[in-house]
Design a protein around this motif. Structure first.
Motif, PDB file in Angstrom:
ATOM      1  N   PRO A 197       0.867  -1.214   0.074  1.00  0.00           N
ATOM      2  CA  PRO A 197       0.029   0.038   0.016  1.00  0.00           C
ATOM      3  C   PRO A 197       0.707   1.329   0.051  1.00  0.00           C
ATOM      4  N   THR A 198       1.851   1.355   0.878  1.00  0.00           N
ATOM      5  CA  THR A 198       2.601   2.549   0.799  1.00  0.00           C
ATOM      6  C   THR A 198       3.533   2.909  -0.590  1.00  0.00           C
ATOM      7  N   GLN A 255      -6.773  -6.644  -3.033  1.00  0.00           N
ATOM      8  CA  GLN A 255      -7.690  -6.678  -1.829  1.00  0.00           C
ATOM      9  C   GLN A 255      -6.544  -5.980  -0.586  1.00  0.00           C
ATOM     10  N   ARG A 256      -5.460  -6.387  -0.603  1.00  0.00           N
ATOM     11  CA  ARG A 256      -4.533  -5.740   0.347  1.00  0.00           C
ATOM     12  C   ARG A 256      -4.582  -4.148  -0.008  1.00  0.00           C
ATOM     13  N   LEU A 257      -4.548  -3.603  -1.067  1.00  0.00           N
ATOM     14  CA  LEU A 257      -4.651  -2.148  -1.203  1.00  0.00           C
ATOM     15  C   LEU A 257      -5.757  -1.657  -0.561  1.00  0.00           C
ATOM     16  N   ARG A 258      -6.967  -2.200  -0.905  1.00  0.00           N
ATOM     17  CA  ARG A 258      -8.364  -1.771  -0.305  1.00  0.00           C
ATOM     18  C   ARG A 258      -8.308  -1.846   0.913  1.00  0.00           C
ATOM     19  N   ALA A 317      -6.007  -1.429   3.066  1.00  0.00           N
ATOM     20  CA  ALA A 317      -5.134  -0.591   3.642  1.00  0.00           C
ATOM     21  C   ALA A 317      -5.879   0.934   3.296  1.00  0.00           C
ATOM     22  N   GLY A 318      -7.112   1.114   2.659  1.00  0.00           N
ATOM     23  CA  GLY A 318      -7.896   2.301   2.797  1.00  0.00           C
ATOM     24  C   GLY A 318      -7.704   3.164   1.424  1.00  0.00           C
ATOM     25  N   LEU A 319      -7.120   2.432   0.448  1.00  0.00           N
ATOM     26  CA  LEU A 319      -6.833   2.952  -1.096  1.00  0.00           C
ATOM     27  C   LEU A 319      -7.898   3.096  -1.595  1.00  0.00           C
ATOM     28  N   THR A 320      -8.774   3.950  -2.051  1.00  0.00           N
ATOM     29  CA  THR A 320      -9.874   4.193  -2.875  1.00  0.00           C
ATOM     30  C   THR A 320      -9.766   4.636  -4.390  1.00  0.00           C
ATOM     31  N   ASP A 321      -8.519   4.550  -4.701  1.00  0.00           N
ATOM     32  CA  ASP A 321      -8.167   4.910  -6.153  1.00  0.00           C
ATOM     33  C   ASP A 321      -8.697   3.956  -7.041  1.00  0.00           C
ATOM     34  N   PRO A 322      -8.890   4.302  -8.197  1.00  0.00           N
ATOM     35  CA  PRO A 322      -9.062   3.134  -9.172  1.00  0.00           C
ATOM     36  C   PRO A 322      -8.007   2.294  -9.401  1.00  0.00           C
ATOM     37  N   ILE A 323      -8.520   0.824  -9.390  1.00  0.00           N
ATOM     38  CA  ILE A 323      -7.494  -0.318  -9.414  1.00  0.00           C
ATOM     39  C   ILE A 323      -8.116  -1.156 -10.346  1.00  0.00           C
ATOM     40  N   THR A 324      -7.060  -1.372 -11.402  1.00  0.00           N
ATOM     41  CA  THR A 324      -7.485  -2.379 -12.446  1.00  0.00           C
ATOM     42  C   THR A 324      -6.878  -3.736 -12.357  1.00  0.00           C
ATOM     43  N   LEU A 325      -7.354  -4.811 -12.704  1.00  0.00           N
ATOM     44  CA  LEU A 325      -6.995  -6.300 -12.676  1.00  0.00           C
ATOM     45  C   LEU A 325      -6.456  -6.473 -14.070  1.00  0.00           C
ATOM     46  N   ILE A 326      -5.189  -6.630 -14.231  1.00  0.00           N
ATOM     47  CA  ILE A 326      -4.637  -6.618 -15.757  1.00  0.00           C
ATOM     48  C   ILE A 326      -4.257  -7.657 -16.107  1.00  0.00           C
ATOM     49  N   ARG A 327      -4.631  -9.155 -15.385  1.00  0.00           N
ATOM     50  CA  ARG A 327      -4.533 -10.333 -15.933  1.00  0.00           C
ATOM     51  C   ARG A 327      -5.811 -10.760 -15.992  1.00  0.00           C
ATOM     52  N   THR A 328      -6.146 -11.579 -17.137  1.00  0.00           N
ATOM     53  CA  THR A 328      -7.407 -11.996 -17.154  1.00  0.00           C
ATOM     54  C   THR A 328      -8.265 -12.742 -15.917  1.00  0.00           C
ATOM     55  N   VAL A 333     -15.378  -7.985  -9.130  1.00  0.00           N
ATOM     56  CA  VAL A 333     -16.299  -7.017  -9.291  1.00  0.00           C
ATOM     57  C   VAL A 333     -16.311  -6.343  -7.914  1.00  0.00           C
ATOM     58  N   GLN A 334     -15.989  -6.664  -6.817  1.00  0.00           N
ATOM     59  CA  GLN A 334     -16.007  -6.118  -5.488  1.00  0.00           C
ATOM     60  C   GLN A 334     -15.025  -4.933  -5.409  1.00  0.00           C
ATOM     61  N   SER A 335     -13.736  -5.560  -5.803  1.00  0.00           N
ATOM     62  CA  SER A 335     -12.721  -4.785  -5.454  1.00  0.00           C
ATOM     63  C   SER A 335     -11.954  -3.762  -6.657  1.00  0.00           C
ATOM     64  N   CYS A 336     -12.518  -4.252  -8.090  1.00  0.00           N
ATOM     65  CA  CYS A 336     -11.769  -3.467  -9.066  1.00  0.00           C
ATOM     66  C   CYS A 336     -12.926  -2.938  -9.778  1.00  0.00           C
ATOM     67  N   GLU A 337     -12.707  -1.714 -10.383  1.00  0.00           N
ATOM     68  CA  GLU A 337     -13.587  -1.036 -11.032  1.00  0.00           C
ATOM     69  C   GLU A 337     -13.556  -1.621 -12.591  1.00  0.00           C
ATOM     70  N   THR A 338     -12.463  -1.937 -13.003  1.00  0.00           N
ATOM     71  CA  THR A 338     -12.288  -2.539 -14.187  1.00  0.00           C
ATOM     72  C   THR A 338     -11.288  -3.686 -14.334  1.00  0.00           C
ATOM     73  N   SER A 339     -11.233  -4.490 -15.288  1.00  0.00           N
ATOM     74  CA  SER A 339     -10.456  -5.678 -15.626  1.00  0.00           C
ATOM     75  C   SER A 339     -10.128  -5.854 -16.990  1.00  0.00           C
ATOM     76  N   TYR A 340      -8.898  -6.438 -17.020  1.00  0.00           N
ATOM     77  CA  TYR A 340      -8.618  -6.650 -18.560  1.00  0.00           C
ATOM     78  C   TYR A 340      -9.027  -8.017 -19.001  1.00  0.00           C
ATOM     79  N   ASN A 341      -9.763  -8.284 -20.139  1.00  0.00           N
ATOM     80  CA  ASN A 341     -10.246  -9.564 -20.500  1.00  0.00           C
ATOM     81  C   ASN A 341      -9.848 -10.115 -21.830  1.00  0.00           C
ATOM     82  N   THR A 342     -10.059 -11.344 -22.020  1.00  0.00           N
ATOM     83  CA  THR A 342      -9.878 -12.024 -23.156  1.00  0.00           C
ATOM     84  C   THR A 342     -10.896 -13.055 -23.465  1.00  0.00           C
TER      85      THR A 342
END
Length: 388
Positions: A42-43, A65-68, A70-81, A91-100
């Motif tokens: 987080p830091t 989930q570790r970032l969340r 710790a209180g981080l509310t900034d946008p986080i994207t999951l970049i692995r499918t 869906v609960q933790s990421c605003e966006t995800s990369y998909n194939t």
């Protein structure tokens, strides 16, 4: 102070991020900070955001989930499918995800509907790296399917380079990728918010003299954390390459006779014996081994030679007087060594440059404290590893 440990200079990470943001911004490209090499620390993530990163990205939901937590509310994207089994967590933790995969997107949509949410979808396109990605000829059809689904929204497209095949993108490939963005908009209608052109390996292209087209985002991890361009391993001008230092304690010193000539029929053993000693060799051992990091990704102290390593011992030879028992030896790391060390349960993370930090185990969220440490001379790190 505990050993082995990783010392992290937050000011250098912050400054590296600022440098890249200032250079890419005039070209219309924003920076997304990739935290996977530091296990979603987080830091360290906050240092990226303070440096101007518009959001964060990671490949593992546990890191997100570790970032969340710790209180981080900034946008986080999951970049692995995403894994099908983790659709609910994503869906609960990421605003966006990369998909194939359409099956995965369908699962994300169903989960989002149950939660009363809309999950952002970025489609990863195969542009030559031969890792993950939708073939360009299939992209329009999949994009149209996503557009017709409830619970998800098509946010953009992305590409990846130099991770599997080790080749930097060409201007021709990037132009073709930009053309795909225009094509998808022509077929589907809405403007694509995200056209993510790749990772740290794209920096030479992004900062070159040619136009960058539709690309408006790069996912940067290695360049921010280590200050290098992944394909060549070269230092990026104006960047710090020593934000991370791995520190280990000397547990044995002395001289030992060279071993008798033996045939190492086991390829693994052959790889681990780096330097063959001749005659009586002066050497020392530090309490760190293959279980802690990628040994071949470490620099050695000036004038010393890596003799070999086992799971818990790192044996180093040197012509002069070895460091005394109980002293600390400092190593710089490449990207692979950094990833392994940050994930190792017995390595503590110590944060430098932030007086507000408190010490704790690095697997328990916020960690570290300002440290005063014994320094020894270091040679340049071997930084030839490909990654975000």
């Amino acid at each position: 102070m505990s050993c082995p440990r990783i010392e992290v200079d937050l000011a250098k990470i912050r400054r590296n991020t600022q440098t890249l943001v200032s250079r890419l911004g005039p070209r219309g490209i924003s920076v997304t900070g990739v935290t996977k090499a530091v296990c979603g620390h987080p830091t360290i993530a906050r240092a990226m955001l303070e440096g101007g990163a518009v959001g964060l990205a990671d490949a593992r939901i546990t890191n997100v989930q570790r970032l969340r937590a710790a209180g981080l509310t900034d946008p986080i994207t999951l970049i692995r499918t995403p894994m099908l089994s983790q659709a609910d967590h994503i869906v609960q933790s990421c605003e966006t995800s990369y998909n194939t995969e359409m099956l995965v997107i369908t699962a994300l949509a169903a989960t989002a509907i149950r939660k009363g949410a809309v999950h952002g979808i970025v489609l990863m396109v195969e542009m030559g790296d031969q890792r993950d990605g939708i073939l360009p000829e299939n992209l329009a059809d999949i994009a149209q399917q996503v557009m017709q689904m409830s619970g998800v929204a098509l946010k953009g497209i992305s590409a990846n380079f130099a991770c599997l095949n080790g080749l930097a993108p060409t201007a021709l490939q990037m132009a073709a990728f930009c053309d795909l963005a225009n094509e998808i908009e022509g077929v589907c209608g809405p403007f694509l918010k995200i056209v993510s052109g790749g990772n740290s390996a794209n920096l030479p292209w992004a900062l070159g003299e040619h136009a960058t087209g539709r690309v408006n985002d790069l996912r940067l991890g290695e360049a921010i954390l280590l200050g290098v361009e992944p394909v060549s391993g070269d230092r990026i001008d104006g960047m710090y390459t020593d934000a991370f230092t791995l520190v280990a304690e000397v547990i044995e010193t002395g001289s030992k006779p060279a071993p008798s000539a033996i045939a190492l029929v086991n390829p693994t053993l052959a790889r681990r014996r780096i330097a063959q000693a001749s005659g009586v060799s002066k050497r020392f051992i530090v309490a760190m081994g293959h279980q802690d990091t990628d040994i071949l990704g470490l620099s050695m102290p000036v004038g010393s030679t890596l003799i070999g390593a086992t799971s818990d011992h790192l044996v180093i030879g040197m012509p002069g007087t070895p460091p005394p028992l109980g002293s600390e030896v400092r190593f710089h790391l490449n990207y692979n060594a950094l990833m392994h060390a940050m994930a190792a349960p017995d390595i503590e993370v110590t944060l430098l440059g932030d007086q507000s930090m408190r010490p704790s185990r690095h697997t328990q969220g916020e960690v570290g404290h300002l440290a005063l440490v014994l320094k020894t001379s270091l040679g340049p790190a071997d930084l030839n590893h490909k990654g975000n």
